[in-house]
Design an enzyme around this catalytic site. Sequence first.
Site, mmCIF file in Angstrom:
data_model
loop_
_atom_site.group_PDB
_atom_site.id
_atom_site.type_symbol
_atom_site.label_atom_id
_atom_site.label_comp_id
_atom_site.label_asym_id
_atom_site.label_seq_id
_atom_site.Cartn_x
_atom_site.Cartn_y
_atom_site.Cartn_z
ATOM 1 N N CYS A 9 0.809 -1.211 0.000
ATOM 2 C CA CYS A 9 0.000 0.000 0.000
ATOM 3 C C CYS A 9 0.846 1.265 0.000
ATOM 4 O O CYS A 9 2.015 1.252 0.339
ATOM 5 C CB CYS A 9 -0.826 0.087 1.289
ATOM 6 S SG CYS A 9 -1.798 -1.348 1.605
ATOM 7 N N GLY A 36 0.085 0.495 -5.034
ATOM 8 C CA GLY A 36 -1.143 -0.274 -4.881
ATOM 9 C C GLY A 36 -2.169 0.204 -5.875
ATOM 10 O O GLY A 36 -2.441 1.406 -5.936
ATOM 11 N N ASN A 110 -0.003 0.429 6.025
ATOM 12 C CA ASN A 110 0.896 -0.211 5.061
ATOM 13 C C ASN A 110 1.732 -1.231 5.834
ATOM 14 O O ASN A 110 2.424 -0.854 6.780
ATOM 15 C CB ASN A 110 1.797 0.855 4.423
ATOM 16 C CG ASN A 110 2.846 0.265 3.488
ATOM 17 O OD1 ASN A 110 3.883 0.860 3.262
ATOM 18 N ND2 ASN A 110 2.590 -0.895 2.947
ATOM 19 N N GLY A 111 1.661 -2.492 5.441
ATOM 20 C CA GLY A 111 2.444 -3.518 6.122
ATOM 21 C C GLY A 111 1.591 -4.728 6.429
ATOM 22 O O GLY A 111 0.502 -4.889 5.872
ATOM 23 N N TYR A 252 13.080 -2.266 -5.849
ATOM 24 C CA TYR A 252 11.936 -2.183 -6.758
ATOM 25 C C TYR A 252 10.802 -1.268 -6.328
ATOM 26 O O TYR A 252 10.280 -0.514 -7.139
ATOM 27 C CB TYR A 252 11.381 -3.604 -6.982
ATOM 28 C CG TYR A 252 10.108 -3.634 -7.779
ATOM 29 C CD1 TYR A 252 10.101 -3.276 -9.123
ATOM 30 C CD2 TYR A 252 8.907 -3.994 -7.181
ATOM 31 C CE1 TYR A 252 8.931 -3.283 -9.863
ATOM 32 C CE2 TYR A 252 7.732 -4.006 -7.913
ATOM 33 C CZ TYR A 252 7.745 -3.652 -9.243
ATOM 34 O OH TYR A 252 6.596 -3.655 -9.963
#
Length: 469
Positions: A9, A36, A110-111, A252
Amino acid sequence: MIDSPHEECGIVGVFAPNEDVATMAFFGLFALQHRGQEAAGIAVSDGETVHLHKDIGLVAQVFNPHNLAPLKGNYAIGHTRYSTTGSSSARNSQPFLIDTYLGPVAVAHNGNLVNAADLRKDLLKRGVGLSSSSDSEVLTMMLAGAEGDTWDRRIQHVMSRWVGAYSLVVLTLQGVFAVRDPWGFRPLSVGMLPSGGHAVASETGALHTLGCQAIREVQPGEIVTLSNNALRVYQAVPRASRLARCVFEHIYFSRPDSFWDGLSVHQVRQNLGTQLAREAPVDADVVIPVPDSSIPAAIGYSRTSGIPYNDGFIKNRYIGRTFIEPTDSLRKQGVALKFNVIEDNVRGKCLIVIDDSIVRGNTSGPLLKLLRDAGAREIHLRITCPPIAHPCFMGVDMGTYKELIAHRMSVEQIREHVGCDTLHYLTLEGMMMAVGRQEGYCTACFNGDYPIAVEFGNTKTGFEKNGIA
Ligand code: SF4
């Protein structure tokens, strides 16, 4: 790049009195779209009410002037989602908004919590109903029921029970909090807005989009309260003795114009290419990247080797995620729907192709075949990280051993499978030399050395099998 892992995310938060905070959050999310592409949402507080709009789709598909207009207030948070825990249904999209004794609270996460299954069981036992399969809802419900009569105390209280990766933005009637786990798995930074106030975002690149200055990371274990003037910073739980920043942000996930751990992502990617050229030199005519994430590494390889850099692929930058299924004949086109080859640059040539990673191994072969079909004489594939042989439980979509080609096959078998003349993965030592630091990073998907205790079999849809889908 077409077979790279998916990040979970992107999150943003804004405190900007007298500004259109919803539109600012929209542009923050727009700058994080690469993190995302399945759903997006924004929640805004005007001090009396929290308004929310979220849906499945790209940021620019979910929002328009009509649905942004009612989102008025001084504080906003936003989320753009790729599903890790919980599949990609609308019900799992964020922010999650609930009412509590202290008023409404909205959370964007996020995670991935590695102890979410236990925490979820605890909540259900206590009679707390859950409406989705997302660990982020678990985290929101725990906040709602936490001890403490202020929000920062409540957040601090539950942080001590959360194990895993969480960068959060929390919206209440009177504020926005930015929260980062004590291991520092996922990025989160804050900056000062030109008009006064502050913003927080997963990546510094999004803060630059909003014109922010004085950008700093939310440090592991911190709660940062956004305000008009000075930020209120609070070390809520001690930093973990072993920090574990996700090294894949460099390889990335992050935009190349972002900084991660204070390091330029673009520069680190060039260094990865330099290391590859040192570890695996080969005589060739041209170095070509798989766009876009491998471009800086290809530049680094070319500079170090003296072999010219050129474009071999052109990627359709607008294809993104589409909800339109291709026809059968188009589906057979596979990667050709997304990439075209510049034939003049590859015909009769010996190529060094730079890519950032191979996860499942089902798209590298068709991509290299496009080059063969265009007349490439030799293909030497160089990957800017080691083989991914272990799953990630901290918020990246590679959650099982069986999906990872490097777990099932040797490098030589992978070379044959993808159809190149030689294949070299950057060594772990070479990768960390390119980063420039040996400590403070998670490298578990390469060497299986998990920085926290993980439960194998904890997959992204694990809760769905036991109940809500
Ligand atoms: S296991 Fe790999 S992808 Fe997951 S957090 Fe660690 S470095 Fe990042």
